[in-house]
Write a protein that holds these residues in place. Structure first.
Motif, PDB file in Angstrom:
ATOM      1  N   LEU A  52      -4.512 -12.342   4.431  1.00  0.00           N
ATOM      2  CA  LEU A  52      -5.599 -12.103   5.378  1.00  0.00           C
ATOM      3  C   LEU A  52      -6.372 -10.835   5.027  1.00  0.00           C
ATOM      4  O   LEU A  52      -7.587 -10.784   5.173  1.00  0.00           O
ATOM      5  CB  LEU A  52      -5.050 -11.965   6.801  1.00  0.00           C
ATOM      6  CG  LEU A  52      -4.385 -13.187   7.394  1.00  0.00           C
ATOM      7  CD1 LEU A  52      -3.829 -12.867   8.766  1.00  0.00           C
ATOM      8  CD2 LEU A  52      -5.355 -14.346   7.477  1.00  0.00           C
ATOM      9  N   SER A  53      -5.648  -9.804   4.587  1.00  0.00           N
ATOM     10  CA  SER A  53      -6.293  -8.545   4.241  1.00  0.00           C
ATOM     11  C   SER A  53      -5.399  -7.771   3.286  1.00  0.00           C
ATOM     12  O   SER A  53      -4.219  -8.087   3.130  1.00  0.00           O
ATOM     13  CB  SER A  53      -6.563  -7.713   5.499  1.00  0.00           C
ATOM     14  OG  SER A  53      -5.349  -7.329   6.106  1.00  0.00           O
ATOM     15  N   TRP A  54      -5.972  -6.767   2.665  1.00  0.00           N
ATOM     16  CA  TRP A  54      -5.209  -5.902   1.780  1.00  0.00           C
ATOM     17  C   TRP A  54      -5.821  -4.509   1.833  1.00  0.00           C
ATOM     18  O   TRP A  54      -6.985  -4.341   2.178  1.00  0.00           O
ATOM     19  CB  TRP A  54      -5.188  -6.430   0.345  1.00  0.00           C
ATOM     20  CG  TRP A  54      -6.542  -6.543  -0.297  1.00  0.00           C
ATOM     21  CD1 TRP A  54      -7.338  -7.649  -0.322  1.00  0.00           C
ATOM     22  CD2 TRP A  54      -7.268  -5.516  -0.963  1.00  0.00           C
ATOM     23  NE1 TRP A  54      -8.506  -7.379  -0.971  1.00  0.00           N
ATOM     24  CE2 TRP A  54      -8.490  -6.062  -1.379  1.00  0.00           C
ATOM     25  CE3 TRP A  54      -7.010  -4.186  -1.256  1.00  0.00           C
ATOM     26  CZ2 TRP A  54      -9.449  -5.335  -2.069  1.00  0.00           C
ATOM     27  CZ3 TRP A  54      -7.968  -3.458  -1.943  1.00  0.00           C
ATOM     28  CH2 TRP A  54      -9.167  -4.039  -2.345  1.00  0.00           C
ATOM     29  N   GLU A  55      -5.003  -3.532   1.490  1.00  0.00           N
ATOM     30  CA  GLU A  55      -5.482  -2.164   1.374  1.00  0.00           C
ATOM     31  C   GLU A  55      -4.642  -1.441   0.326  1.00  0.00           C
ATOM     32  O   GLU A  55      -3.455  -1.714   0.180  1.00  0.00           O
ATOM     33  CB  GLU A  55      -5.423  -1.418   2.707  1.00  0.00           C
ATOM     34  CG  GLU A  55      -4.029  -1.205   3.243  1.00  0.00           C
ATOM     35  CD  GLU A  55      -4.005  -0.391   4.523  1.00  0.00           C
ATOM     36  OE1 GLU A  55      -4.621   0.676   4.564  1.00  0.00           O
ATOM     37  OE2 GLU A  55      -3.361  -0.853   5.471  1.00  0.00           O
ATOM     38  N   GLU A  56      -5.288  -0.548  -0.399  1.00  0.00           N
ATOM     39  CA  GLU A  56      -4.564   0.242  -1.386  1.00  0.00           C
ATOM     40  C   GLU A  56      -3.797   1.329  -0.649  1.00  0.00           C
ATOM     41  O   GLU A  56      -4.336   1.979   0.253  1.00  0.00           O
ATOM     42  CB  GLU A  56      -5.529   0.864  -2.392  1.00  0.00           C
ATOM     43  CG  GLU A  56      -4.819   1.560  -3.525  1.00  0.00           C
ATOM     44  CD  GLU A  56      -5.756   2.040  -4.625  1.00  0.00           C
ATOM     45  OE1 GLU A  56      -5.370   2.984  -5.326  1.00  0.00           O
ATOM     46  OE2 GLU A  56      -6.849   1.476  -4.775  1.00  0.00           O
ATOM     47  N   VAL A  57      -2.537   1.507  -1.006  1.00  0.00           N
ATOM     48  CA  VAL A  57      -1.693   2.504  -0.347  1.00  0.00           C
ATOM     49  C   VAL A  57      -1.071   3.414  -1.415  1.00  0.00           C
ATOM     50  O   VAL A  57      -0.885   3.005  -2.557  1.00  0.00           O
ATOM     51  CB  VAL A  57      -0.578   1.852   0.494  1.00  0.00           C
ATOM     52  CG1 VAL A  57      -1.150   1.085   1.666  1.00  0.00           C
ATOM     53  CG2 VAL A  57       0.306   0.949  -0.342  1.00  0.00           C
ATOM     54  N   PRO A  58      -0.730   4.647  -1.035  1.00  0.00           N
ATOM     55  CA  PRO A  58      -0.042   5.522  -1.988  1.00  0.00           C
ATOM     56  C   PRO A  58       1.382   5.033  -2.251  1.00  0.00           C
ATOM     57  O   PRO A  58       1.988   4.366  -1.414  1.00  0.00           O
ATOM     58  CB  PRO A  58      -0.025   6.892  -1.308  1.00  0.00           C
ATOM     59  CG  PRO A  58      -0.542   6.709   0.059  1.00  0.00           C
ATOM     60  CD  PRO A  58      -1.070   5.322   0.200  1.00  0.00           C
TER      61      PRO A  58
END
Length: 118
Positions: A98-104
């Motif tokens: 559904l969604s994605w985000e770059e994370v550390p």
């Protein structure tokens, strides 16, 4: 007292139904993956004549318990995702990603991180 219950009980059931329905269609579990090379790169034109580039990825992702899933994403972007970046994917069992985000790297759970770095 009975009048209050006649108002409160339907409200509780309606609220629970909306919450479960929303979670069914728009909720999902978080999985973590590491970006690799795009599987396929396609170019094309929108109906208004503007050019675009689509990057297709196949991600092997793990949740916080270390359970594996394979997900496909299709991104229309100016440039591909950053190689070796960590992504947090929200995956719905019926709809996929559904969604994605770059994370550390530090926010990736230990079990998922261990499987991603093998």
């Amino acid at each position: 007292m009975k009048k209050n219950l006649l108002l409160i009980v339907p409200f509780v059931f309606l609220t629970a139904g909306v919450w479960f329905g929303y979670n069914y269609y728009f909720g999902g579990q978080d999985y973590y993956t590491r970006v690799g090379e795009p599987v396929e790169i396609k170019s094309g034109k929108f109906s208004n004549g503007e050019k675009y580039t689509e990057y297709d990825y196949t991600h092997t992702a793990f949740n916080k318990k270390g359970e594996k899933t394979v997900q496909k994403t299709f991104e229309i972007r100016d440039k591909p995702l950053r190689i070796n970046a960590y992504l947090k994917l929200k995956v719905n069992p019926r709809k996929g990603v559904l969604s994605w985000e770059e994370v550390p790297e530090t926010t990736v759970p230990k079990k998922a991180f261990a499987k991603l770095t093998k």
